[in-house]
Every structure is written in C-alpha cells, then in structure tokens.
Scaffold this motif. Structure first.
Motif, PDB file in Angstrom:
ATOM      1  N   GLU A 111      -1.916  -7.091   3.327  1.00 49.08           N
ATOM      2  CA  GLU A 111      -2.044  -7.196   1.870  1.00 49.08           C
ATOM      3  C   GLU A 111      -0.724  -6.884   1.151  1.00 49.08           C
ATOM      4  O   GLU A 111      -0.629  -5.918   0.408  1.00 49.08           O
ATOM      5  N   VAL A 112       0.273  -7.741   1.394  1.00 52.16           N
ATOM      6  CA  VAL A 112       1.601  -7.537   0.793  1.00 52.16           C
ATOM      7  C   VAL A 112       1.876  -8.609  -0.259  1.00 52.16           C
ATOM      8  O   VAL A 112       2.257  -9.729   0.082  1.00 52.16           O
ATOM      9  N   PRO A 113       1.705  -8.289  -1.550  1.00 48.61           N
ATOM     10  CA  PRO A 113       2.033  -9.279  -2.583  1.00 48.61           C
ATOM     11  C   PRO A 113       3.553  -9.465  -2.645  1.00 48.61           C
ATOM     12  O   PRO A 113       4.303  -8.513  -2.416  1.00 48.61           O
ATOM     13  N   ILE A 114       4.014 -10.675  -2.979  1.00 50.98           N
ATOM     14  CA  ILE A 114       5.459 -10.921  -2.999  1.00 50.98           C
ATOM     15  C   ILE A 114       5.993 -11.153  -4.406  1.00 50.98           C
ATOM     16  O   ILE A 114       7.153 -11.523  -4.579  1.00 50.98           O
ATOM     17  N   GLU A 115       5.145 -10.895  -5.419  1.00 58.74           N
ATOM     18  CA  GLU A 115       5.607 -11.225  -6.767  1.00 58.74           C
ATOM     19  C   GLU A 115       6.835 -10.413  -7.173  1.00 58.74           C
ATOM     20  O   GLU A 115       7.731 -10.942  -7.842  1.00 58.74           O
ATOM     21  N   HIS A 131       0.828  -1.219   0.000  1.00 56.23           N
ATOM     22  CA  HIS A 131       0.000   0.000   0.000  1.00 56.23           C
ATOM     23  C   HIS A 131       0.862   1.268   0.000  1.00 56.23           C
ATOM     24  O   HIS A 131       0.603   2.214   0.754  1.00 56.23           O
ATOM     25  N   VAL A 132       1.889   1.266  -0.867  1.00 58.31           N
ATOM     26  CA  VAL A 132       2.857   2.375  -0.866  1.00 58.31           C
ATOM     27  C   VAL A 132       2.975   3.073  -2.220  1.00 58.31           C
ATOM     28  O   VAL A 132       3.966   3.752  -2.475  1.00 58.31           O
ATOM     29  N   THR A 133       1.992   2.909  -3.100  1.00 55.91           N
ATOM     30  CA  THR A 133       2.136   3.493  -4.436  1.00 55.91           C
ATOM     31  C   THR A 133       2.413   4.999  -4.376  1.00 55.91           C
ATOM     32  O   THR A 133       3.256   5.513  -5.122  1.00 55.91           O
ATOM     33  N   ALA A 134       1.723   5.713  -3.497  1.00 56.69           N
ATOM     34  CA  ALA A 134       1.952   7.169  -3.410  1.00 56.69           C
ATOM     35  C   ALA A 134       3.393   7.453  -3.001  1.00 56.69           C
ATOM     36  O   ALA A 134       4.051   8.323  -3.585  1.00 56.69           O
ATOM     37  N   ALA A 146       7.080   9.391  -5.208  1.00 61.17           N
ATOM     38  CA  ALA A 146       8.182  10.288  -4.829  1.00 61.17           C
ATOM     39  C   ALA A 146       9.519   9.555  -4.830  1.00 61.17           C
ATOM     40  O   ALA A 146      10.567  10.169  -5.037  1.00 61.17           O
ATOM     41  N   HIS A 147       9.496   8.249  -4.591  1.00 60.16           N
ATOM     42  CA  HIS A 147      10.729   7.458  -4.481  1.00 60.16           C
ATOM     43  C   HIS A 147      10.616   6.138  -5.240  1.00 60.16           C
ATOM     44  O   HIS A 147      10.589   5.062  -4.628  1.00 60.16           O
ATOM     45  N   PRO A 148      10.624   6.216  -6.575  1.00 60.30           N
ATOM     46  CA  PRO A 148      10.516   4.961  -7.338  1.00 60.30           C
ATOM     47  C   PRO A 148      11.691   4.021  -7.063  1.00 60.30           C
ATOM     48  O   PRO A 148      11.557   2.800  -7.212  1.00 60.30           O
ATOM     49  N   GLU A 149      12.812   4.596  -6.607  1.00 63.81           N
ATOM     50  CA  GLU A 149      14.000   3.755  -6.338  1.00 63.81           C
ATOM     51  C   GLU A 149      13.783   2.821  -5.148  1.00 63.81           C
ATOM     52  O   GLU A 149      14.547   1.877  -4.963  1.00 63.81           O
ATOM     53  N   PHE A 150      12.742   3.054  -4.343  1.00 66.00           N
ATOM     54  CA  PHE A 150      12.461   2.130  -3.232  1.00 66.00           C
ATOM     55  C   PHE A 150      11.581   0.954  -3.676  1.00 66.00           C
ATOM     56  O   PHE A 150      11.244   0.097  -2.873  1.00 66.00           O
ATOM     57  N   SER A 151      11.201   0.939  -4.947  1.00 67.13           N
ATOM     58  CA  SER A 151      10.479  -0.231  -5.458  1.00 67.13           C
ATOM     59  C   SER A 151      11.501  -1.239  -5.977  1.00 67.13           C
ATOM     60  O   SER A 151      12.689  -0.937  -6.074  1.00 67.13           O
ATOM     61  N   CYS A 152      11.037  -2.428  -6.303  1.00 65.31           N
ATOM     62  CA  CYS A 152      11.957  -3.429  -6.840  1.00 65.31           C
ATOM     63  C   CYS A 152      12.313  -3.141  -8.296  1.00 65.31           C
ATOM     64  O   CYS A 152      13.425  -3.443  -8.728  1.00 65.31           O
ATOM     65  N   VAL A 153      11.368  -2.562  -9.047  1.00 62.32           N
ATOM     66  CA  VAL A 153      11.571  -2.462 -10.505  1.00 62.32           C
ATOM     67  C   VAL A 153      11.840  -1.044 -10.989  1.00 62.32           C
ATOM     68  O   VAL A 153      12.227  -0.852 -12.142  1.00 62.32           O
ATOM     69  N   PRO A 158       0.859  -4.577  -7.019  1.00 60.43           N
ATOM     70  CA  PRO A 158       2.029  -5.452  -6.862  1.00 60.43           C
ATOM     71  C   PRO A 158       3.286  -4.745  -6.360  1.00 60.43           C
ATOM     72  O   PRO A 158       4.135  -5.382  -5.735  1.00 60.43           O
ATOM     73  N   ASP A 159       3.405  -3.427  -6.604  1.00 60.38           N
ATOM     74  CA  ASP A 159       4.652  -2.765  -6.220  1.00 60.38           C
ATOM     75  C   ASP A 159       4.651  -2.395  -4.749  1.00 60.38           C
ATOM     76  O   ASP A 159       3.803  -1.645  -4.272  1.00 60.38           O
ATOM     77  N   VAL A 160       5.649  -2.958  -4.060  1.00 59.29           N
ATOM     78  CA  VAL A 160       5.777  -2.745  -2.610  1.00 59.29           C
ATOM     79  C   VAL A 160       7.190  -2.234  -2.355  1.00 59.29           C
ATOM     80  O   VAL A 160       7.991  -2.109  -3.290  1.00 59.29           O
ATOM     81  N   LEU A 161       7.523  -1.916  -1.119  1.00 56.00           N
ATOM     82  CA  LEU A 161       8.895  -1.476  -0.836  1.00 56.00           C
ATOM     83  C   LEU A 161       9.854  -2.639  -1.074  1.00 56.00           C
ATOM     84  O   LEU A 161       9.584  -3.775  -0.666  1.00 56.00           O
TER      85      LEU A 161
END
Ligand code: ACM
Ligand code: ZN
Length: 501
Positions: free
Chosen positions: A300-304, A236-239, A243-250, A264-267
C-alpha cells in the motif's frame, strides 16, 4: 479405563490432525513422582515439558538425568526436522524424534491429550510430521499495543497448535514500537499513543524494550517459534514521520495516526538521509532479532508525493527510471540489498513483486492467492495468507451485526477450506513455504479480543499448515473441535463458539 465416549473421540480430538493415529487399549494416568527423561539433544525440551505436563496432568513429575523414565524421548535418525513418533501405553510413554523440534511436538501432543482428557491420555500410537515448514501468525502490535505477557501467552497457544512462525508487526502509521538505540527520538515521539481503552484517556509511550524483545525471542525459540519482525517501509510510516518529517517528500508536521487506512505521505525515495536512517534501523533489527528473516512491509504505497517531489524526480533521472511507479521497485530493491548485506532474507507483502525485486525476497500473498501463484512463477518463495475469505482473522466469523470484526466475513469453514496449493502447478508448488493467519488489531483492544478473533480459525489454519491435504475434511475437523475446545478451555482461551459456516 477411559470412559467409552472418550475412546470414541475421533483422533482423540487433536488439532492439527496427526498424519497417522491409532488407538491402543487403555489410558496413561501418571501419579506424582513419575519420571521424564530424554536423550541429551532434547534437554531443553524436557525442561519446557516438565512444567506444561505437570499442569496438564495435574501431578508432579521428576526429571531423570540417566536411564529411561516412564516418559522417555529418544533421538533416532530419519524422522526429519519436525517429525516424531509417539506411543502411549498404560505403563508409560515412548517418543522418538531426530531433532529437538520433533521432540517438542511429541511432548506437545502428549500435553494436548492430557488437556483434552483431563488428567490422562488415551493409549495410542502416532506418527506425525508437518506438511509445510512455515506455519505462522502475524500480530499487529501497533494499532493496539499488547503487553509482553500476552505476546508470550499467544506464542504458547500458537505452539500448542504446532505453529512455528510469529510475524511481529512493529511499526505502522499509528506507532513505532521497536526500540532503536541510535534513534531514541522514535520512542519519544513515534511511540506515543492515546490509550483509549480506559477512561480518562491517557497518553502513553508504547514501545517494547530491548529486554522484552530479547526475552520474547528466547521464549519463542524455546517453543520452536521463530520471530520475524516487520518494519514497514516506504509506506505506513506516519508515526516515523512524526519524529522525522524531513524523511517525507513535503516536510511539515506529522502525528502518529489515530485513523486507519492508506496515507499519502511515505518515505522520500530521493532522501539519502532517509536511507542512512533505514540502515541504522535495519542494523538494530538484526541485532535484536537473530532469525534469518526480516519483513520490510512494502504494501500500500501511494506514489502521489513522489510524482510531485523534486528530490524523487532527481532520483528517477539519476537511476534512469521511467516514472514514480518504477521508484517503488527501486526502493524495494535497495532495501533488499541492505538486508542481504546484513545476511538476512527480506520478506515483503505481495506488492513488491511488481517492483521486480530479486527472487530471494520471500513474498507474503495477502491480496489474493493468485498473487501468490504469480510470485512463485517469478521465482519467489511465498507464504500464503490471502485476505479473501481465509487468513485475515480481523474479519467477522459470521455475517451478523452483533459479531465483532470488520472488512469482511471469513467463517471457520472458509478458513479451513483454504487450500494453499490450489492453482499452483507442480513446478511452482515447492515455492510455497506455508501459510499464515493475520491478526490486524484496529478493533482488538485487549488480548482476550485477539483470542476471540483468532480461535478457532487459527486452529483451522494450523491444520492446513500441518496435516496432509488428503487427511483433511471439514466434517472431521468439526467433530474434533469440541474436544479441542476442552484443551482451549483448560488454558482459559477466549474463542468464538457460534456457527462454523
Ligand atoms: C496488508 O493487509 N495491508 C498487508
Ligand atoms: Zn520525495
């Protein structure tokens, strides 16, 4: 004298129902100039009471600094943190409490009686104390933003129901609404929102200011309500990722979400910089919110993404974890440790139990009551707020196409009938701190709509949090509700008025 039909009101219409209530003869109807006094420990409660009692009784009172006024609250030992005794007679009011919260609830009861009866209170004797220490509500201020004036109004309404916890949902996919001094980019990017409430739609930056948060925390404290902020992670961190796309996996580009659901995008659990950032945010959260609890989400943390991310895989190897599922628990344990270093107690949604987090973590049982029992068996303190026909106040009051709400139906009777200790054996029952009603606001654009969804189901839950189980019946509640409705009407509360189920 009270009109005879008023004297017959069951328990004077009070919600939550007091532990002991008995009518005496006559009514208390103060005239302007009547005095209020309290023992020194309750000075703050007297100042609060002066204004609410004046509007409830529609007279002017005076505060008396020495000696005993017509309304007097005395400090006595032995009544617990929140308990009180209240005796109302035609000639005056005497209350007793051991602690300020008890004095507050005595005065709140007097206020409620005056709201129900117009400008007077029936003579009566009440001995009261709550069943559970945690009697709460959660308000989602991300999916829709609510002005500070409404946040305060709702705290008032909760306190009228003797609720004492405000769980403030501040971050989610759709926005980041807490200011962080060391990260102004969050307000610039992650708090942006297209405001669809008015035409033409406008883009606004919707973030609470530090001053607002400080004011709300103090306002709540004056009403014996503790604020528990929720900063969601790692899902639940899309917002935040906008500001910090570098904290996503992709990496890539993100926008605060307009849609609702699970994304799907989580920290990225492999990013040390993400943990530095979390540290900054938690430090700021502890600075703004002095209370002992901080909620870090965990639902609700997807791990894909983790399963396919080289950095996350490196973390899994370095930590000796079996797989990406185990990374959830590792993440949660790390955040819990960060909160403990900051002398705060972590609160998480019930998914965190699967990650073998330390038993100090308080668990909010939302997927089912059974999840709460499982958490308690694992040694956690739990707050019961199951979405299954009980505590999710975004569900419809009634199964009707006209009725607002979504994701299910929970009638007033369903909410009232939820017994938080059902299925708990005596050994684990002490782990139940209490209950909470949750207001997810995807479909609530205005505060008035929040009120409609909340009441009277939150009134029902307040009784479950306060009143001993043996004193609770739905029939009794239904008989008191129209009178309690008079109090809500006096405060201009929007509420559902259809069949109770
Ligand atoms: C939740 O409703 N996802 C806690
Ligand atoms: Zn990753």
């Amino acid at each position: 004298m009270a009109k005879s039909q008023d004297v017959e009101i069951p328990d004077a219409g009070l919600i939550p129902r007091p532990r002991n209530f008995a009518y005496l003869t006559g009514v208390f109807k103060p005239r302007t100039g009547v005095s209020i006094s309290v023992d020194p420990a309750f000075a703050a409660e007297a100042i609060w009471a002066l204004s609410v009692l004046e509007s409830a009784f529609t007279v002017r009172f005076t505060l008396k600094a020495t000696g005993k006024g017509t309304i007097h609250v005395a400090q006595v030992p032995g009544l617990g943190a929140e308990g009180y005794r209240l005796t109302i007679k035609p000639a005056g009011v005497r209350a007793e409490a051991s602690e300020p919260a008890g004095a507050f609830y005595a005065l709140q009861t007097l206020r409620a009686l005056a709201l129900i009866y117009g400008d007077r209170a029936p003579a009566c004797q009440i001995e009261d104390e709550p069943r559970f220490p945690w009697r709460g509500y959660m308000l989602d201020t991300v999916r829709n933003f609510f002005e500070p004036s409404f946040i305060k109004r709702f705290i008032d309404l909760a306190a009228l129901h003797k609720l004492n916890r405000f769980h403030w949902h501040l971050t989610d996919d759709q926005g980041w609404r807490m200011p962080v001094r060391s990260h102004p980019e969050l307000a610039d990017t992650a708090a942006r929102k297209i405001d669809r409430r008015y035409l033409p739609h406008v883009e606004r930056t919707l973030v609470y200011s530090e001053a607002t948060i400080t004011e709300v925390v103090a306002y709540a404290a004056e009403r014996h309500v503790l604020v528990i902020p929720e900063i969601e992670m790692p899902g639940h961190v899309t917002a935040l990722l906008s500001a910090h796309p570098e904290f996503s996996c992709v990496g890539g580009e993100f926008e605060p979400e307009d849609r609702f659901g699970i994304f799907p995008d989580v920290l990225c659990a492999g990013s040390d910089k993400a943990f530095d950032f979390i540290g900054d945010v938690l430090s700021e959260t502890t600075r703004l919110f002095p209370g002992p609890f901080i909620h870090f989400g965990g639902d609700e943390v997807p791990i894909e993404r983790w399963a396919a991310c080289p950095r996350c895989q490196a973390r899994i190897d370095a930590e000796g974890l079996p797989d990406a599922t185990a990374l959830r628990g590792w993440f949660t344990r790390r955040v819990t440790a960060m909160l403990m270093e900051r002398n705060r107690r972590a609160v998480g949604w019930d998914e965190v139990v699967e990650g073998a987090v330390p038993s100090e973590v308080v668990v909010m049982a939302w997927r089912s009551a059974e999840r709460g029992a499982a958490a308690a068996r694992a040694g956690h303190d739990v707050v019961m707020c199951p979405s299954t026909k009980a505590c999710y106040l975004d569900h419809k009051h009634l199964d009707s196409a006209e009725e607002p709400g979504h994701l299910g139906v929970s009638t007033v009777r369903d909410s009232y009938s939820f017994e938080p200790l059902a299925g708990f054996d005596v050994a684990i029952a002490p782990h139940v701190l209490g209950i909470q009603g949750n207001l997810w606001t995807e479909l609530m654009y205005f505060g008035r709509q929040v009120e409609y969804m909340a009441f009277p189901r939150l009134s029902a839950l307040s009784e479950t949090g306060w009143t001993p189980e043996g004193r609770k019946t739905f029939e009794g509640f239904s008989k008191r509700l129209p009178y309690w409705g008079r109090a809500l009407d006096r405060l201009d509360v929007a509420r559902y008025r259809g069949p109770l189920g």
